[in-house]
Scaffold this active site. Structure first.
Site, PDB file in Angstrom:
ATOM      1  N   ASP A 162      28.557 -31.837   8.771  1.00  0.00           N
ATOM      2  CA  ASP A 162      27.191 -31.292   8.853  1.00  0.00           C
ATOM      3  C   ASP A 162      26.197 -32.436   9.049  1.00  0.00           C
ATOM      4  O   ASP A 162      25.416 -32.755   8.143  1.00  0.00           O
ATOM      5  CB  ASP A 162      26.858 -30.494   7.580  1.00  0.00           C
ATOM      6  CG  ASP A 162      25.492 -29.828   7.675  1.00  0.00           C
ATOM      7  OD1 ASP A 162      25.025 -29.572   8.792  1.00  0.00           O
ATOM      8  OD2 ASP A 162      24.893 -29.567   6.607  1.00  0.00           O
TER       9      ASP A 162
ATOM     10  N   ASP B 270      28.409 -39.642   2.105  1.00  0.00           N
ATOM     11  CA  ASP B 270      27.048 -39.703   2.616  1.00  0.00           C
ATOM     12  C   ASP B 270      26.601 -41.154   2.575  1.00  0.00           C
ATOM     13  O   ASP B 270      27.068 -41.923   1.737  1.00  0.00           O
ATOM     14  CB  ASP B 270      26.092 -38.827   1.788  1.00  0.00           C
ATOM     15  CG  ASP B 270      24.847 -38.425   2.573  1.00  0.00           C
ATOM     16  OD1 ASP B 270      24.770 -37.273   3.026  1.00  0.00           O
ATOM     17  OD2 ASP B 270      23.941 -39.277   2.732  1.00  0.00           O
ATOM     18  N   SER B 271      25.684 -41.524   3.475  1.00  0.00           N
ATOM     19  CA  SER B 271      25.207 -42.905   3.486  1.00  0.00           C
ATOM     20  C   SER B 271      24.023 -43.106   2.538  1.00  0.00           C
ATOM     21  O   SER B 271      23.580 -44.234   2.357  1.00  0.00           O
ATOM     22  CB  SER B 271      24.812 -43.313   4.907  1.00  0.00           C
ATOM     23  OG  SER B 271      23.864 -42.399   5.418  1.00  0.00           O
TER      24      SER B 271
ATOM     25  N   ARG C  95      27.831 -22.450   3.095  1.00  0.00           N
ATOM     26  CA  ARG C  95      28.378 -23.050   1.875  1.00  0.00           C
ATOM     27  C   ARG C  95      29.203 -22.013   1.116  1.00  0.00           C
ATOM     28  O   ARG C  95      30.272 -22.306   0.582  1.00  0.00           O
ATOM     29  CB  ARG C  95      27.239 -23.591   0.992  1.00  0.00           C
ATOM     30  CG  ARG C  95      26.619 -24.866   1.534  1.00  0.00           C
ATOM     31  CD  ARG C  95      25.679 -25.521   0.533  1.00  0.00           C
ATOM     32  NE  ARG C  95      24.409 -24.842   0.411  1.00  0.00           N
ATOM     33  CZ  ARG C  95      23.286 -25.197   1.055  1.00  0.00           C
ATOM     34  NH1 ARG C  95      23.291 -26.236   1.866  1.00  0.00           N
ATOM     35  NH2 ARG C  95      22.170 -24.527   0.879  1.00  0.00           N
TER      36      ARG C  95
ATOM     37  N   CYS D 275      22.577 -29.186  14.426  1.00  0.00           N
ATOM     38  CA  CYS D 275      21.229 -28.617  14.332  1.00  0.00           C
ATOM     39  C   CYS D 275      20.337 -29.275  15.382  1.00  0.00           C
ATOM     40  O   CYS D 275      19.120 -29.303  15.260  1.00  0.00           O
ATOM     41  CB  CYS D 275      20.663 -28.779  12.929  1.00  0.00           C
ATOM     42  SG  CYS D 275      20.693 -30.463  12.336  1.00  0.00           S
TER      43      CYS D 275
ATOM     44  N   PHE E  18      28.668 -35.998   5.400  1.00  0.00           N
ATOM     45  CA  PHE E  18      27.206 -35.813   5.366  1.00  0.00           C
ATOM     46  C   PHE E  18      26.875 -34.820   4.236  1.00  0.00           C
ATOM     47  O   PHE E  18      26.234 -33.809   4.441  1.00  0.00           O
ATOM     48  CB  PHE E  18      26.675 -35.294   6.715  1.00  0.00           C
ATOM     49  CG  PHE E  18      27.143 -36.067   7.922  1.00  0.00           C
ATOM     50  CD1 PHE E  18      26.494 -37.235   8.298  1.00  0.00           C
ATOM     51  CD2 PHE E  18      28.241 -35.642   8.671  1.00  0.00           C
ATOM     52  CE1 PHE E  18      26.916 -37.960   9.419  1.00  0.00           C
ATOM     53  CE2 PHE E  18      28.675 -36.357   9.778  1.00  0.00           C
ATOM     54  CZ  PHE E  18      28.016 -37.515  10.162  1.00  0.00           C
TER      55      PHE E  18
HETATM   56  N1  SAH Z   1      25.370 -30.568   4.241  1.00  0.00           N
HETATM   57  C1  SAH Z   1      24.177 -30.878   3.486  1.00  0.00           C
HETATM   58  C2  SAH Z   1      23.027 -31.317   4.376  1.00  0.00           C
HETATM   59  C3  SAH Z   1      23.336 -32.496   5.270  1.00  0.00           C
HETATM   60  S1  SAH Z   1      21.918 -33.338   5.815  1.00  0.00           S
HETATM   61  C4  SAH Z   1      23.816 -29.689   2.596  1.00  0.00           C
HETATM   62  O1  SAH Z   1      24.409 -28.609   2.755  1.00  0.00           O
HETATM   63  O2  SAH Z   1      22.931 -29.820   1.756  1.00  0.00           O
HETATM   64  C5  SAH Z   1      22.560 -34.748   6.577  1.00  0.00           C
HETATM   65  C6  SAH Z   1      23.007 -35.855   5.632  1.00  0.00           C
HETATM   66  O3  SAH Z   1      23.594 -36.851   6.438  1.00  0.00           O
HETATM   67  C7  SAH Z   1      21.910 -36.561   4.838  1.00  0.00           C
HETATM   68  O4  SAH Z   1      22.221 -36.486   3.475  1.00  0.00           O
HETATM   69  C8  SAH Z   1      21.958 -38.035   5.302  1.00  0.00           C
HETATM   70  O5  SAH Z   1      21.787 -38.944   4.231  1.00  0.00           O
HETATM   71  C9  SAH Z   1      23.349 -38.129   5.852  1.00  0.00           C
HETATM   72  N2  SAH Z   1      23.603 -39.113   6.910  1.00  0.00           N
HETATM   73  C10 SAH Z   1      22.883 -39.361   8.028  1.00  0.00           C
HETATM   74  N3  SAH Z   1      23.523 -40.227   8.822  1.00  0.00           N
HETATM   75  C11 SAH Z   1      24.674 -40.567   8.185  1.00  0.00           C
HETATM   76  C12 SAH Z   1      25.784 -41.413   8.509  1.00  0.00           C
HETATM   77  N4  SAH Z   1      25.829 -42.089   9.657  1.00  0.00           N
HETATM   78  N5  SAH Z   1      26.804 -41.482   7.632  1.00  0.00           N
HETATM   79  C13 SAH Z   1      26.773 -40.786   6.474  1.00  0.00           C
HETATM   80  N6  SAH Z   1      25.772 -39.960   6.132  1.00  0.00           N
HETATM   81  C14 SAH Z   1      24.737 -39.850   6.973  1.00  0.00           C
END
Ligand code: SAH
Length: 396
Positions: A300, A249-250, A211, A340, A227
């Site tokens: 991510d 994000d979803s 970040r 991950c 995400f």
């Molecule tokens: N980058 C973030 C962590 C990401 S965790 C950070 O630095 O804090 C992964 C995220 O993906 C979660 O918030 C989850 O709600 C979201 N997610 C999972 N599947 C998804 C999809 N198909 N579309 C959008 N968001 C999604």
């Protein structure tokens, strides 16, 4: 103490410090042991080579606590191991001043099945193995002693516990949570951490350094953060002088937290931020259809492949988002892309990303290989798939 006899030759990985003893390596258990009990690990030649926690329900039948055959695995042992892990972070120059830091990273800190994250004065602990579960009290006491924290909250609500025959479990293990919520400052940005309802232990600490790098690359760039969860990358990008940040994000609750996080940082120009609740796979297609372009894109996603068995389907999902990522980049733009997934190693991840770049018809080069922050160390004996991996790729 019961004795776990290994199949001939299976002592080698243990002696190389891989702490997992799989069912197929076990010849027999001599004596009686309950889940989590400490057992002697005996090589085929009769030598005791380790002490380990027995977990009859798991494919990982035992996890090594110590390669010292004489080690006393007791309260004092856990207090010492916890104190050592905490001390390693306290003396690391990139970690000592952090508000949010992982204190114990399971196997890599010699404590299989134990995760502990510190958010300011609160520690969150996650116990995912039968052995770790048995020693909860000693681990919590060790954390309190080593950190002087005001509260330890347990988030052992991960489904992986079921593989060990353990029920999910969450709740306060010590002290009291601050009544007015919990915040940390990460590289100058204030973030809310919901240790009770947030993902994992409340926050994704492993991405802290990435970040920061995003912030450093963000100046005058149009950013797309896919995400985004609670907006960690987005806010660092704003702090770094991004001209615009679109975050997707979803999860509605995650986006609501992101909005609160933005409000917690009046130094940031909120008018440059847009938030979108959508499925990333759909949203990327929509943006592409609109002809939108970005200068820096973050991908991510959650774990698409928890194990090698899911690797093929996961590879298609990674390919898809990375293909659209490349299509949406303006010339000179940078894709910061992560996985991950335990089932996908760095080499395979790079191949998937390369094939996406090829299909998108872009000329690309890797600027940075991206790893988890140093409070998430990886034991040398652990396979490469088991940690966060990422690539920052610049297109021509
Ligand atoms: N980058 C973030 C962590 C990401 S965790 C950070 O630095 O804090 C992964 C995220 O993906 C979660 O918030 C989850 O709600 C979201 N997610 C999972 N599947 C998804 C999809 N198909 N579309 C959008 N968001 C999604």
């Amino acid at each position: 103490m019961a004795r776990l006899h290994l199949q001939p030759g299976r002592e080698r990985t243990v002696l190389r410090r891989h702490p997992w003893i799989f069912a197929g390596s076990v010849a027999r258990l001599e004596g009686r042991a309950r889940p989590g009990d400490t057992v002697d690990v005996v090589a085929a030649d009769g030598t005791v080579i380790a002490r380990a926690a027995w977990s009859p329900e798991s494919q990982i039948r035992a996890r090594v606590w110590s390669l010292d055959a004489e080690a006393a695995v007791d309260h004092a042992f856990f207090k010492r191991k916890v104190a050592e892990s905490v001390a390693r972070r306290a003396t690391h120059p990139m970690l000592s001043a952090q508000d949010g830091v992982r204190l114990i990273h399971g196997e890599s800190d010699g404590l299989p099945g134990v995760i502990a994250d510190r958010y300011g004065a609160v520690v969150v602990v996650q116990l995912t193995s039968a052995g770790a579960d048995k020693w909860r009290d000693a681990i919590v006491a060790g954390l309190v002693q080593a950190t002087g924290c005001v509260a330890v909250y347990e988030r052992s609500d991960s489904e992986v516990r079921r593989l060990e025959g353990l029920e999910p479990r969450a709740g306060l293990a010590y002290g009291e949570l601050p009544a007015d919520g919990l915040q940390i400052v990460e590289n100058g940005v204030r973030m809310e951490v919901d240790v009770v309802g947030g993902h994992k232990t409340g926050f994704y600490l492993d991405q802290r350094d990435n970040r920061k790098l995003t912030g450093e690359l963000a100046r005058d760039r149009r950013i797309l953060n896919c995400f985004c969860y609670t907006g960690g990358f987005s806010l660092q990008a704003l702090a770094g002088g991004a001209s615009s940040v679109l975050s997707i994000d979803s999860s509605g609750p995650a986006l609501a937290t992101a909005a609160r996080n933005l409000a917690l940082n009046p130094q940031l120009d909120a008018s440059r931020a847009d938030w979108c609740e959508d499925d990333v796979f759909e949203a990327l297609r929509g943006l592409n259809a609109e002809g939108r372009k970005f200068d820096l894109i973050i991908l991510d996603p959650p774990k698409f492949a928890p194990s090698a068995a899911h690797a093929e389907r996961a590879a298609r999902a990674y390919k898809d988002i990375n293909l659209f990522g490349f299509r949406l980049l303006a010339p000179g733009g940078i894709l910061m892309t992560y996985s991950c997934s335990g089932g996908i190693g760095l080499e395979m991840f790079q191949k998937i990303v390369a094939s996406a770049a090829g299909d998108a018809g872009v000329d690309a080069r890797i600027l940075h290989r991206l790893a988890a922050a140093p409070d998430h160390p990886v034991g040398l004996a652990v396979p490469e798939g088991e940690y966060l991996k990422g690539l920052a790729i610049q297109v021509g």
